[in-house]
Design an enzyme around this catalytic site. Structure first.
Site, PDB file in Angstrom:
ATOM      1  N   LYS A  86     -31.509 -20.398 -21.963  1.00  0.00           N
ATOM      2  CA  LYS A  86     -31.537 -21.168 -20.721  1.00  0.00           C
ATOM      3  C   LYS A  86     -32.673 -20.661 -19.834  1.00  0.00           C
ATOM      4  CE  LYS A  86     -28.002 -18.197 -18.649  1.00  0.00           C
ATOM      5  NZ  LYS A  86     -26.672 -18.130 -18.008  1.00  0.00           N
ATOM      6  N   ARG A 114     -15.069 -18.907 -12.436  1.00  0.00           N
ATOM      7  CA  ARG A 114     -16.314 -19.662 -12.284  1.00  0.00           C
ATOM      8  C   ARG A 114     -16.112 -21.016 -12.955  1.00  0.00           C
ATOM      9  NH1 ARG A 114     -22.005 -17.062 -14.160  1.00  0.00           N
ATOM     10  NH2 ARG A 114     -21.155 -17.600 -16.218  1.00  0.00           N
ATOM     11  N   TYR A 129     -50.378  -5.333   4.967  1.00  0.00           N
ATOM     12  CA  TYR A 129     -49.771  -6.019   6.101  1.00  0.00           C
ATOM     13  C   TYR A 129     -48.749  -5.108   6.781  1.00  0.00           C
ATOM     14  CZ  TYR A 129     -51.788 -10.451   4.569  1.00  0.00           C
ATOM     15  OH  TYR A 129     -52.657 -11.447   4.226  1.00  0.00           O
ATOM     16  N   MET A 165     -49.322 -11.779  -1.316  1.00  0.00           N
ATOM     17  CA  MET A 165     -49.212 -12.948  -2.173  1.00  0.00           C
ATOM     18  C   MET A 165     -49.920 -12.768  -3.507  1.00  0.00           C
ATOM     19  SD  MET A 165     -50.312 -16.916  -1.463  1.00  0.00           S
ATOM     20  CE  MET A 165     -49.052 -17.185  -0.211  1.00  0.00           C
TER      21      MET A 165
END
Length: 374
Positions: free
Chosen positions: A43, A140, A264, A319
């Site tokens: 998956k 679940r 940063y 990033m």
């Protein structure tokens, strides 16, 4: 060997997927569960490793287990003739017809799915395998024990081939509740007198509860060489191999003076004069933004021994870049290879330093990262 999916990206970052590691890990599972057949769980695009790589490396599996019917179609289009299990079953009557055409096995976990199957007219002539899911304590998916036998008899009367199934909530914990023993007791009581094959064990149960395997096991994370507990020592003891290796390069080196700040927010302050390496990898590539200072990165040290060393991250991950302390690699240069996770740096160790689990990191590899299937 395949070329990277996007061969024209000029950044040096690259995720290499080692199909021989897939084969090795599948072999280890056969050794651990020799009496069971194997659903290889692929998956989420094979936990971020790509269906192509998983198909190449796991082609000797007994079956593939997945969520999206489009992935089942992909397997059939690529000549997979073996079994496919839809782990959440079908979501509509129309999807049921499509799933039958693709010869999929179905997990059934709610009343709506039972009703669809009862009204469905199977004109294919092919038997349909149902894995009826019992909620044995995880709460679940699945039928509660008092509902389970009725659902079983309804589907059996409708002509389906039934299998029993449940999922363990705490197979990776010593003191988690419900325990595997409690769930097994619930399971065995619920299926008493209902003759059918069973599917029980996930990765953690295969590793630590081999009295709770069933006729079909469902390994997921261990196929990828990542620990169900997040502790890399489990992988070492189990002789599993990392399938995904994420590497990049140092693209710049900064010479800092004592007291200089990095990145940063200037969260890291140089304790002395030092060199830091800037690496082409950031949170837009899937590296965790919240990785703490000290998260390990392997750096090609370019020393006389030709060995690499572990260097700690410093400053915030941005990033497109992150920074590492090069005091342990004084000869490292621009262009030096680094490994973010793989053989030298277990993804579980990066995850622990980031407040998450290895599952999330490998699944979160960004689409912009070129992938080499090897």
């Amino acid at each position: 060997m395949s070329l990277p999916v996007n061969r024209f990206v000029n950044r040096p970052i690259l995720a290499t997927i080692h199909t021989d590691a897939f084969r090795h890990n599948l072999g280890r599972i056969r050794e651990l569960a020799p009496q069971s057949k194997i659903w290889s769980v692929i998956k989420a695009k094979a936990y971020g490793h790509s269906l192509e790589a998983a198909f190449q490396g796991l082609e000797s599996t007994d079956g593939f287990a997945l969520l999206d019917i489009a992935d089942a179609q992909w397997l059939r289009d690529h000549d997979w003739a073996g079994r496919i299990l839809l782990l959440e079953g079908i979501f509509s009557l129309a999807e049921l017809e499509f799933a039958i055409k693709l010869h999929c096995d179905l997990v059934v976990h709610n009343e709506q799915q039972v009703s669809w199957l009862e009204t469905f007219k199977n004109h294919s002539g092919n038997p349909v395998n149902i894995f009826l899911k019992l909620n044995s304590g995880m709460n679940r998916l699945g039928f509660r024990p008092e509902q389970y036998r009725t659902a079983f008899h309804r589907l059996h009367s409708a002509g389906y081939h039934l299998h029993h199934m449940t999922h363990f909530a705490n197979a990776d914990q010593v003191d988690g509740l419900p325990s595997v023993g409690e769930q097994m007791e619930c399971f065995e009581k619920a299926i008493e007198g209902l003759q059918a094959p069973s599917s029980l064990a996930n990765s953690a149960a295969i590793l630590w509860h081999r009295n709770a395997l069933g006729d079909w096991v469902r390994p997921g994370i261990m196929l990828y060489g990542v620990s169900p507990t997040g502790v890399h020592a489990d992988i070492v003891r189990s002789e599993l191999q990392a399938v995904m290796h994420l590497r990049s390069e140092i693209i710049d080196i900064q010479e800092l003076k004592k007291g200089d700040h990095v990145g940063y927010g200037g969260c890291y302050e140089a304790p002395e004069d030092m060199r830091i390496g800037v690496i082409a990898c950031g949170y837009a590539d899937g590296y965790p933004r919240h990785a703490e200072d000290g998260t390990p990165v392997w750096v090609d040290a370019a020393d006389a021994k030709g060995e690499g060393v572990i260097c700690p991250t410093v400053g915030r991950v941005s990033m497109d870049m992150l920074t590492v302390d090069l005091r342990e690699a004084p000869n490292a240069k621009v262009g030096a290879t680094v490994e973010l996770w793989g053989n030298e740096v277990p993804v579980d160790d990066v995850a622990q330093m980031s407040g998450t689990i290895g599952y999330e990191l490998i699944c979160a590899l960004a689409q912009r990262v070129p992938v080499l299937i090897k």
